[in-house]
Every structure is written in C-alpha cells, then in structure tokens.
Design a protein around this motif. Structure first.
Motif, PDB file in Angstrom:
ATOM      1  N   GLY A  28     -38.179   7.908 -21.906  1.00 12.49           N
ATOM      2  CA  GLY A  28     -39.284   7.718 -22.839  1.00 12.49           C
ATOM      3  C   GLY A  28     -39.233   8.708 -23.980  1.00 12.49           C
ATOM      4  O   GLY A  28     -39.433   8.347 -25.149  1.00 12.49           O
ATOM      5  N   ASP A  29     -38.937   9.972 -23.649  1.00  7.25           N
ATOM      6  CA  ASP A  29     -38.829  10.988 -24.698  1.00  7.25           C
ATOM      7  C   ASP A  29     -37.684  10.667 -25.654  1.00  7.25           C
ATOM      8  O   ASP A  29     -37.820  10.804 -26.875  1.00  7.25           O
ATOM      9  N   TYR A  71     -36.374   7.745 -26.263  1.00  5.72           N
ATOM     10  CA  TYR A  71     -36.710   6.554 -27.044  1.00  5.72           C
ATOM     11  C   TYR A  71     -37.632   6.926 -28.203  1.00  5.72           C
ATOM     12  O   TYR A  71     -37.440   6.480 -29.334  1.00  5.72           O
ATOM     13  N   ARG A  72     -38.616   7.778 -27.918  1.00  3.69           N
ATOM     14  CA  ARG A  72     -39.524   8.214 -28.992  1.00  3.69           C
ATOM     15  C   ARG A  72     -38.771   9.051 -30.027  1.00  3.69           C
ATOM     16  O   ARG A  72     -39.071   8.975 -31.221  1.00  3.69           O
ATOM     17  N   CYS A  84     -29.618   6.598 -20.193  1.00  8.17           N
ATOM     18  CA  CYS A  84     -29.991   5.431 -19.379  1.00  8.17           C
ATOM     19  C   CYS A  84     -28.837   4.957 -18.502  1.00  8.17           C
ATOM     20  O   CYS A  84     -29.055   4.545 -17.353  1.00  8.17           O
ATOM     21  N   CYS A 110     -33.665   5.431 -14.331  1.00  3.62           N
ATOM     22  CA  CYS A 110     -33.609   4.330 -15.297  1.00  3.62           C
ATOM     23  C   CYS A 110     -33.025   3.063 -14.672  1.00  3.62           C
ATOM     24  O   CYS A 110     -33.381   1.956 -15.076  1.00  3.62           O
ATOM     25  N   ARG A 156     -39.339   2.193 -11.236  1.00  2.00           N
ATOM     26  CA  ARG A 156     -39.681   3.571 -11.609  1.00  2.00           C
ATOM     27  C   ARG A 156     -39.701   3.710 -13.127  1.00  2.00           C
ATOM     28  O   ARG A 156     -39.081   2.929 -13.847  1.00  2.00           O
ATOM     29  N   VAL A 157     -40.418   4.729 -13.584  1.00  2.00           N
ATOM     30  CA  VAL A 157     -40.503   5.012 -15.018  1.00  2.00           C
ATOM     31  C   VAL A 157     -39.865   6.376 -15.266  1.00  2.00           C
ATOM     32  O   VAL A 157     -40.204   7.353 -14.594  1.00  2.00           O
ATOM     33  N   CYS A 158     -38.953   6.413 -16.212  1.00  2.00           N
ATOM     34  CA  CYS A 158     -38.233   7.654 -16.507  1.00  2.00           C
ATOM     35  C   CYS A 158     -38.856   8.326 -17.736  1.00  2.00           C
ATOM     36  O   CYS A 158     -38.831   7.762 -18.835  1.00  2.00           O
ATOM     37  N   ALA A 159     -39.391   9.513 -17.520  1.00  2.00           N
ATOM     38  CA  ALA A 159     -40.019  10.242 -18.622  1.00  2.00           C
ATOM     39  C   ALA A 159     -38.984  10.690 -19.654  1.00  2.00           C
ATOM     40  O   ALA A 159     -39.252  10.681 -20.862  1.00  2.00           O
ATOM     41  N   THR A 160     -37.799  11.075 -19.184  1.00  2.00           N
ATOM     42  CA  THR A 160     -36.756  11.522 -20.120  1.00  2.00           C
ATOM     43  C   THR A 160     -36.348  10.382 -21.045  1.00  2.00           C
ATOM     44  O   THR A 160     -36.196  10.587 -22.255  1.00  2.00           O
ATOM     45  N   CYS A 220     -28.554   7.491 -15.461  1.00  2.00           N
ATOM     46  CA  CYS A 220     -29.773   7.966 -14.794  1.00  2.00           C
ATOM     47  C   CYS A 220     -30.154   7.035 -13.646  1.00  2.00           C
ATOM     48  O   CYS A 220     -30.255   5.821 -13.829  1.00  2.00           O
TER      49      CYS A 220
END
Ligand SMILES: [Zn+2]
Length: 87
Positions: free
Chosen positions: A68-69, A71-72, A51, A57, A62-66, A54
C-alpha cells in the motif's frame, strides 16, 4: 567547394558544445541515475518487485501495508510528473 574529408567546415556542429543552458539544480531528476527510469516508472518497478516477492501480497486474504505504501508512492510520483508536464 567540397569539404575536406576528416575536417569540419563552417556548417558542422560541435557536438561537445552545450546547446541548452544547464538545468537548474533545484529541479528533481527526470530519470533515476541507477536505473535510467523516470520516477513514476521507478516507483512502479519498486511496487512490482515487492509484490512479486512478498508472501503477504500473494495471499488474497491478507492486506500488505508495504505494498500500500509503495502504491501510494507511485501515485505521488505520477502526480508530481503530471504537474510538471502541466507547467
Ligand atoms: Zn507485500
């Protein structure tokens, strides 16, 4: 009787003697070898490192898919750690 300086007596503990049985090899490591962090802390550190560096981020629109991954992955590592504590 006073112990002889420099020599161990019968009450001393051999620090090299293993006290606990060796951990089972199928258990996941509690600490990451390269960082000495627990898996949840390691996952959180990886999320933060991403983050902070990036561009996606840093843009609130915008939404960062990486991210999100990552964080999960932190959530999953935390859940695993909590389940291990509950056993
Ligand atoms: Zn990102």
């Amino acid at each position: 009787m006073r112990p002889t300086p420099g020599l161990a007596d019968e009450r001393s503990v051999d620090v090299d003697e293993p006290r606990d049985p060796a951990p089972a090899t199928d258990r996941p490591r509690l600490v990451a070898a390269h960082t000495d962090l627990t898996p949840p802390k390691e996952a959180w550190a990886e999320f933060l490192r991403h983050c902070l560096g990036c561009r996606v981020c840093s843009d609130v629109d915008r939404v960062c898919a990486t991210a999100g991954d990552l964080y999960r992955a932190w959530e999953a590592a935390s859940d695993r750690a909590l389940r291990r504590l509950a056993w």
